[in-house]
Design an enzyme around this catalytic site. Structure first.
Site, short mmCIF file in Angstrom:
data_model
loop_
_atom_site.label_atom_id
_atom_site.label_comp_id
_atom_site.label_asym_id
_atom_site.label_seq_id
_atom_site.Cartn_x
_atom_site.Cartn_y
_atom_site.Cartn_z
N SER A 1 46.41 42.35 49.75
CA SER A 1 46.34 40.93 50.13
C SER A 1 46.08 40.86 51.62
O SER A 1 46.46 41.78 52.37
CB SER A 1 47.67 40.26 49.81
OG SER A 1 47.77 39.02 50.49
N ILE B 1 43.55 32.55 46.82
CA ILE B 1 42.81 32.45 45.56
C ILE B 1 43.53 31.47 44.64
O ILE B 1 44.77 31.54 44.52
CB ILE B 1 42.69 33.84 44.88
CG1 ILE B 1 42.19 34.91 45.87
CG2 ILE B 1 41.79 33.76 43.64
CD1 ILE B 1 40.81 34.70 46.44
N TYR C 1 56.74 40.63 50.20
CA TYR C 1 55.38 40.69 49.62
C TYR C 1 54.40 41.38 50.58
O TYR C 1 53.64 42.26 50.18
CB TYR C 1 54.94 39.25 49.31
CG TYR C 1 53.59 39.11 48.64
CD1 TYR C 1 53.44 39.36 47.28
CD2 TYR C 1 52.48 38.69 49.37
CE1 TYR C 1 52.20 39.21 46.67
CE2 TYR C 1 51.24 38.53 48.76
CZ TYR C 1 51.12 38.78 47.40
OH TYR C 1 49.89 38.62 46.79
N ALA C 2 54.45 40.98 51.85
CA ALA C 2 53.53 41.57 52.84
C ALA C 2 53.80 43.06 53.00
O ALA C 2 52.86 43.86 53.11
CB ALA C 2 53.67 40.85 54.18
N ALA C 3 55.08 43.45 52.98
CA ALA C 3 55.41 44.88 53.09
C ALA C 3 54.86 45.64 51.88
O ALA C 3 54.31 46.74 52.02
CB ALA C 3 56.93 45.07 53.19
N SER C 4 54.98 45.05 50.68
CA SER C 4 54.47 45.74 49.48
C SER C 4 52.95 45.88 49.56
O SER C 4 52.39 46.91 49.19
CB SER C 4 54.88 44.98 48.21
OG SER C 4 54.15 43.76 48.06
N LYS C 5 52.28 44.84 50.06
CA LYS C 5 50.81 44.87 50.10
C LYS C 5 50.30 45.77 51.23
O LYS C 5 49.21 46.36 51.12
CB LYS C 5 50.26 43.44 50.24
CG LYS C 5 50.58 42.53 49.04
CD LYS C 5 49.98 43.08 47.76
CE LYS C 5 50.13 42.14 46.58
NZ LYS C 5 49.57 42.69 45.33
N ASN D 1 46.38 45.67 39.42
CA ASN D 1 46.34 44.24 39.76
C ASN D 1 47.70 43.55 39.65
O ASN D 1 47.94 42.56 40.35
CB ASN D 1 45.32 43.55 38.83
CG ASN D 1 45.42 42.05 38.89
OD1 ASN D 1 44.96 41.42 39.83
ND2 ASN D 1 46.08 41.45 37.89
P1 NAI Z 1 49.25 35.69 38.44
O1 NAI Z 1 50.71 35.49 38.64
O2 NAI Z 1 48.41 34.54 38.01
O3 NAI Z 1 49.00 36.90 37.42
C1 NAI Z 1 49.69 38.11 37.54
C2 NAI Z 1 49.80 38.77 36.19
O4 NAI Z 1 50.52 40.00 36.35
C3 NAI Z 1 50.57 37.94 35.17
O5 NAI Z 1 49.87 37.88 33.94
C4 NAI Z 1 51.90 38.67 35.03
O6 NAI Z 1 52.51 38.53 33.76
C5 NAI Z 1 51.46 40.11 35.30
N1 NAI Z 1 52.58 40.97 35.71
C6 NAI Z 1 53.58 40.66 36.58
N2 NAI Z 1 54.43 41.71 36.67
C7 NAI Z 1 53.95 42.68 35.86
C8 NAI Z 1 54.40 43.99 35.53
N3 NAI Z 1 55.51 44.50 36.05
N4 NAI Z 1 53.66 44.73 34.65
C9 NAI Z 1 52.53 44.22 34.09
N5 NAI Z 1 52.08 42.99 34.37
C10 NAI Z 1 52.77 42.22 35.24
O7 NAI Z 1 48.73 36.31 39.82
P2 NAI Z 1 47.26 36.39 40.45
O8 NAI Z 1 47.13 35.30 41.45
O9 NAI Z 1 46.25 36.54 39.40
O10 NAI Z 1 47.39 37.75 41.29
C11 NAI Z 1 46.92 39.00 40.84
C12 NAI Z 1 47.06 40.02 41.97
O11 NAI Z 1 46.35 39.56 43.11
C13 NAI Z 1 48.51 40.23 42.42
O12 NAI Z 1 48.72 41.58 42.77
C14 NAI Z 1 48.59 39.35 43.67
O13 NAI Z 1 49.60 39.78 44.54
C15 NAI Z 1 47.21 39.54 44.23
N6 NAI Z 1 46.81 38.50 45.17
C16 NAI Z 1 46.71 37.18 44.76
C17 NAI Z 1 46.33 36.20 45.67
C18 NAI Z 1 46.21 34.76 45.30
O14 NAI Z 1 45.95 33.96 46.20
N7 NAI Z 1 46.36 34.37 44.05
C19 NAI Z 1 46.03 36.56 47.07
C20 NAI Z 1 46.16 37.96 47.37
C21 NAI Z 1 46.52 38.88 46.45
#
Ligand code: NAI
Length: 248
Positions: free
Chosen positions: A143, A189, A156-160, A91
């Site tokens: 995503s 979200i 970001y899009a490339a990673s996803k 995640n």
């Molecule tokens: P967020 O930023 O609220 O939470 C992400 C968490 O990951 C944070 O607690 C952060 O400290 C942790 N993190 C970051 N880098 C890290 C690392 N190297 N090792 C361990 N932990 C790490 O983000 P959110 O919104 O909860 O997103 C979660 C996932 O869902 C991500 O992969 C994001 O790309 C994906 N996503 C989110 C969307 C949205 O609209 N919020 C839409 C599509 C995908």
């Protein structure tokens, strides 16, 4: 019987946002939960308490998912302490949004490393335990922009998008070992990540969503319950969109 009774899950980047909602949903369904995040802060400690209060075994680990050695170590530690790993939810993710014209090499490298390399790191570390157990479910957080692209998010899009190719390859490689691999593609979200956007940009996104609202972390967590549970025992190599109908 709860849907994840007897299972142990590992969720990366779970101290807040979508990961946190998945951890709580999994615990409510009876799964023991190991989770990681970057620092041991109040978020990590309070999640650990909330999970334990739900009557499951739970522990937070400080670990950078983008670090290969670190990931191997934390997985070995969790496997030793919990005895097994049935579900891996990759995640952890970040954004560094900007137009390609302004995107630095550092912004590109960081997003690819944290979002894509982390998925490789954790999956590689966990696979030997799942192979030994002869079962496992790997869930990777992609995503909608990994499918459709988005201006200002080339990194970001490339990673996803890379996550989707990885997910499908692992499904083909490990299917014969009864290990499933699927990706979840959330749309818009409401979390701290999307709070970084201006109100105008947020309203623009919401206008494009047929269900006319941003998603909640719980909307994503519910799909992860399905993918982690035996209800999805014949589902592998798929990308499930959780986007209120935005991408069809
Ligand atoms: P967020 O930023 O609220 O939470 C992400 C968490 O990951 C944070 O607690 C952060 O400290 C942790 N993190 C970051 N880098 C890290 C690392 N190297 N090792 C361990 N932990 C790490 O983000 P959110 O919104 O909860 O997103 C979660 C996932 O869902 C991500 O992969 C994001 O790309 C994906 N996503 C989110 C969307 C949205 O609209 N919020 C839409 C599509 C995908």
């Amino acid at each position: 019987m709860k849907l994840l009774e007897g299972k142990t899950s590992l969720i990366t980047g779970a101290a807040r946002g979508i990961g946190r909602a998945i951890a709580l949903a999994y615990a409510r369904e009876g799964s023991n939960v190991a989770f990681t995040d970057m620092v041991e802060d109040d978020n990590m400690k309070s999640l650990e308490r909330e999970l334990n209060a739900l009557g499951v075994r739970a522990k937070g680990y400080v670990s950078d998912a983008s670090n290969h050695e670190n990931s191997q170590m934390v997985v070995d530690q969790i496997a030793t302490e919990f005895g097994r790993i049935d579900i891996l939810v990759n995640n952890a993710g970040i954004t560094r949004d900007t137009l390609l014209m302004r995107m630095s090499e550092e912004q590109w490298d960081l997003v690819i490393r944290v979002n894509l390399k982390s998925v490789f790191n954790l999956t590689k570390a966990v696979q030997k335990y799942m192979i030994k157990q002869k079962s496992g479910s790997i869930i990777n957080m992609s995503s909608v922009v990994g499918v459709s692209g988005n201006a200002g998010q080339a990194n970001y899009a490339a990673s996803k998008a890379g996550i989707i190719g990885f997910t499908k390859s692992v499904a083909k490689e490990l299917g014969s070992r009864n290990i499933r691999s699927n990706a979840v593609a959330p749309g818009f979200i409401i979390t701290d990540m999307t709070h970084q956007l201006s109100e105008e940009v947020r309203q623009d996104w919401i206008k494009k969503i047929p269900l006319q609202r941003g998603g909640t972390p719980e909307d994503v967590a519910n799909v992860c319950i399905f993918l982690g549970s035996d209800l999805s025992s014949y589902v592998s190599g798929q990308v499930i969109h959780v986007c209120g109908g935005m991408n069809t």
